[in-house]
Design a protein around this motif. Structure first.
Motif, PDB file in Angstrom:
ATOM      1  N   LEU A 136       0.829  -1.206   0.000  1.00 57.67           N
ATOM      2  CA  LEU A 136       0.000   0.000   0.000  1.00 57.67           C
ATOM      3  C   LEU A 136       0.865   1.257   0.000  1.00 57.67           C
ATOM      4  N   GLN A 137       1.960   1.235   0.751  1.00 58.64           N
ATOM      5  CA  GLN A 137       2.871   2.378   0.763  1.00 58.64           C
ATOM      6  C   GLN A 137       3.505   2.592  -0.604  1.00 58.64           C
ATOM      7  N   GLN A 138       3.855   1.499  -1.282  1.00 57.68           N
ATOM      8  CA  GLN A 138       4.419   1.605  -2.636  1.00 57.68           C
ATOM      9  C   GLN A 138       3.386   2.188  -3.595  1.00 57.68           C
ATOM     10  N   THR A 139       2.131   1.799  -3.436  1.00 57.01           N
ATOM     11  CA  THR A 139       1.058   2.324  -4.275  1.00 57.01           C
ATOM     12  C   THR A 139       0.898   3.832  -4.079  1.00 57.01           C
ATOM     13  N   LEU A 140       0.974   4.279  -2.841  1.00 57.03           N
ATOM     14  CA  LEU A 140       0.858   5.704  -2.556  1.00 57.03           C
ATOM     15  C   LEU A 140       2.040   6.481  -3.138  1.00 57.03           C
ATOM     16  N   ARG A 141       3.215   5.879  -3.158  1.00 53.87           N
ATOM     17  CA  ARG A 141       4.399   6.552  -3.715  1.00 53.87           C
ATOM     18  C   ARG A 141       4.292   6.712  -5.228  1.00 53.87           C
ATOM     19  N   LEU A 142       3.528   5.838  -5.889  1.00 54.10           N
ATOM     20  CA  LEU A 142       3.379   5.929  -7.334  1.00 54.10           C
ATOM     21  C   LEU A 142       2.727   7.255  -7.750  1.00 54.10           C
ATOM     22  N   GLY A 143       1.858   7.775  -6.904  1.00 53.58           N
ATOM     23  CA  GLY A 143       1.149   9.019  -7.206  1.00 53.58           C
ATOM     24  C   GLY A 143       1.998  10.270  -6.998  1.00 53.58           C
ATOM     25  N   GLN A 144       3.176  10.145  -6.451  1.00 53.92           N
ATOM     26  CA  GLN A 144       4.005  11.326  -6.173  1.00 53.92           C
ATOM     27  C   GLN A 144       4.762  11.784  -7.382  1.00 53.92           C
TER      28      GLN A 144
END
Length: 144
Positions: A136-144
């Motif tokens: 989930l943290q990796q998924t959130l980083r994709l949007g940065q």
């Protein structure tokens, strides 16, 4: 099934294994307890697991008929029907009028194996939660 369902599934597994570990600890603690009658003697206990029923919104028709994301639930803790150990020991302070003392039907080797299995299952569920968190943290980083 979303990735966030993994936390509920792993959490239900961790809760179930905690109950299993507590039951095993109780069995081991009472493995050598002595009684003067069959009725008062401790009996080994085992946890009974079942698949947790899915929520209505989770039910989907799959080709294989399996429903993902259900988890586990504890149906209860049951006493073993195995025979209790009876030992002739007339000098024992807990001996009955016939000179017998009674020991629980706890198999220490089996209980140790259960303890290791429950501990390992708990650890695997904790690792699964950690992996889901990282994803989930990796998924959130994709949007940065």
């Amino acid at each position: 099934m979303s990735l966030s369902n993994v936390f509920g599934i792993a959490g239900s597994g961790m809760s179930a294994q905690t109950i299993r570990l507590n039951t095993t600890a109780s069995n081991l603690a009472n493995a050598e307890s002595v009684s003067s009658s069959l009725e008062e003697t401790y009996r080994a206990r085992k946890t009974v697991f079942s698949v947790r029923s899915p929520e209505p919104e989770q039910i989907r028709d799959n080709a294989d008929g399996l429903q993902p994301g259900q988890g586990v639930q504890v149906l209860g803790v049951v006493e073993s029907d195995a025979e209790l150990r009876q030992e002739y020991s007339p000098d024992h302070p807990m001996a009955d009028e016939n000179g017998y003392v009674y020991y629980p039907n706890v198999n220490v080797v089996e209980e140790m194996a259960d303890m290791i299995s429950a501990s390992r299952s708990f650890q695997i569920n904790a690792e699964m939660m950690n992996t889901a968190k990282q994803m989930l943290q990796q998924t959130l980083r994709l949007g940065q």
